[in-house]
Design an enzyme around this catalytic site. Sequence first.
Site, mmCIF file in Angstrom:
data_model
loop_
_atom_site.group_PDB
_atom_site.id
_atom_site.type_symbol
_atom_site.label_atom_id
_atom_site.label_comp_id
_atom_site.label_asym_id
_atom_site.label_seq_id
_atom_site.Cartn_x
_atom_site.Cartn_y
_atom_site.Cartn_z
ATOM 1 N N ARG A 195 -1.851 6.430 -12.039
ATOM 2 C CA ARG A 195 -2.313 5.582 -10.939
ATOM 3 C C ARG A 195 -3.823 5.527 -10.874
ATOM 4 N NH1 ARG A 195 2.485 5.863 -7.645
ATOM 5 N NH2 ARG A 195 2.461 4.539 -5.843
ATOM 6 N N LYS A 243 9.015 -1.892 -9.625
ATOM 7 C CA LYS A 243 8.907 -0.917 -10.721
ATOM 8 C C LYS A 243 10.095 0.046 -10.748
ATOM 9 C CE LYS A 243 5.010 1.136 -9.541
ATOM 10 N NZ LYS A 243 4.692 0.454 -8.272
ATOM 11 N N ARG A 299 11.325 4.565 4.727
ATOM 12 C CA ARG A 299 10.414 5.397 3.936
ATOM 13 C C ARG A 299 9.129 5.569 4.722
ATOM 14 N NH1 ARG A 299 9.270 4.068 -2.360
ATOM 15 N NH2 ARG A 299 7.154 4.575 -1.779
ATOM 16 N N ARG A 358 11.509 -2.953 3.444
ATOM 17 C CA ARG A 358 11.922 -1.614 3.013
ATOM 18 C C ARG A 358 11.704 -0.607 4.149
ATOM 19 N NH1 ARG A 358 9.644 0.192 -2.847
ATOM 20 N NH2 ARG A 358 7.930 1.056 -1.679
ATOM 21 N N ARG A 376 -1.926 1.450 1.393
ATOM 22 C CA ARG A 376 -1.381 1.633 0.047
ATOM 23 C C ARG A 376 -1.815 0.488 -0.864
ATOM 24 N NH1 ARG A 376 4.541 2.114 -0.257
ATOM 25 N NH2 ARG A 376 4.217 3.437 -2.048
HETATM 26 P P1 AMP Z 1 5.596 5.568 -5.128
HETATM 27 O O1 AMP Z 1 7.011 5.868 -4.797
HETATM 28 O O2 AMP Z 1 5.325 5.493 -6.598
HETATM 29 O O3 AMP Z 1 5.072 4.353 -4.401
HETATM 30 O O4 AMP Z 1 4.727 6.807 -4.603
HETATM 31 C C1 AMP Z 1 4.710 7.178 -3.250
HETATM 32 C C2 AMP Z 1 3.454 7.983 -2.952
HETATM 33 O O5 AMP Z 1 3.438 9.181 -3.737
HETATM 34 C C3 AMP Z 1 2.138 7.299 -3.266
HETATM 35 O O6 AMP Z 1 1.716 6.428 -2.245
HETATM 36 C C4 AMP Z 1 1.208 8.488 -3.433
HETATM 37 O O7 AMP Z 1 0.851 9.060 -2.187
HETATM 38 C C5 AMP Z 1 2.106 9.494 -4.144
HETATM 39 N N1 AMP Z 1 2.036 9.324 -5.618
HETATM 40 C C6 AMP Z 1 3.047 8.934 -6.463
HETATM 41 N N2 AMP Z 1 2.623 8.899 -7.722
HETATM 42 C C7 AMP Z 1 1.318 9.271 -7.700
HETATM 43 C C8 AMP Z 1 0.313 9.422 -8.700
HETATM 44 N N3 AMP Z 1 0.560 9.166 -9.993
HETATM 45 N N4 AMP Z 1 -0.927 9.803 -8.296
HETATM 46 C C9 AMP Z 1 -1.196 10.073 -6.997
HETATM 47 N N5 AMP Z 1 -0.314 9.942 -6.013
HETATM 48 C C10 AMP Z 1 0.953 9.551 -6.348
#
Ligand code: AMP
Length: 195
Positions: free
Chosen positions: A88, A13, A133, A127, A144
């Site tokens: 999400r 994404k 990360r 990754r 996750r």
């Molecule tokens: P991502 O980089 O999109 O995978 O986001 C990393 C982490 O940020 C996720 O595993 C959540 O803990 C938090 N996060 C990001 N976007 C959201 C969202 N829309 N709602 C809740 N938590 C989020």
Amino acid sequence: MRIIFLGPPGSGKGTQAKLLSERLGVPAISTGEILRSAVRAGSPLGLQAKATMEAGELVSDDLMIALIRDRIASPDASRGFILDGFPRTVEQAAALEKLMAGNGPGLSAVLNLSVPEAVIVDRLHGRSRDEGRSDDRPETILERLRVYHQKTEPLADFYRGRRLLADINGMGDVSEISDRIDQALAVAVSSGRTA
Ligand code: AMP
């Protein structure tokens, strides 16, 4: 255009949202990146989100909805935006509809990137090794994915019901996937769903 990327962690994404942002000239908004930079800066938002992110859980809907409300109201998003990582949950999706109601065109398309689970797990482990990360730690990866299946995957049906969903095969070269995205967006435009 107002576009959402859906798909599990590690489905590409972020990469595709950035590339599409360059092609369309509208910002790619990654809630995960906003949160990670808040954690690095040690801001109040970062302090609130850090432990939740490291556990592989979702930050609260209230916090995320407030964050996205402010972000999409910024001048650079007035011509459109690409969301990567938001919504999400169904609650976030419903809140986004309310935020957008009466404020310009609705969503143009929701691009659902699909990649087999085994490939996802491999990519996230890679990754973790390459980028370090903290939420890609081996012990967090499975959580996750569990959270994705439980809370985010239902959004595909939510947007299919609104005739906005385009399933995109997320396997192959980055440029091949970009071409599939452009084709799906062309279909969305020609069916008059977009502005
Ligand atoms: P991502 O980089 O999109 O995978 O986001 C990393 C982490 O940020 C996720 O595993 C959540 O803990 C938090 N996060 C990001 N976007 C959201 C969202 N829309 N709602 C809740 N938590 C989020």
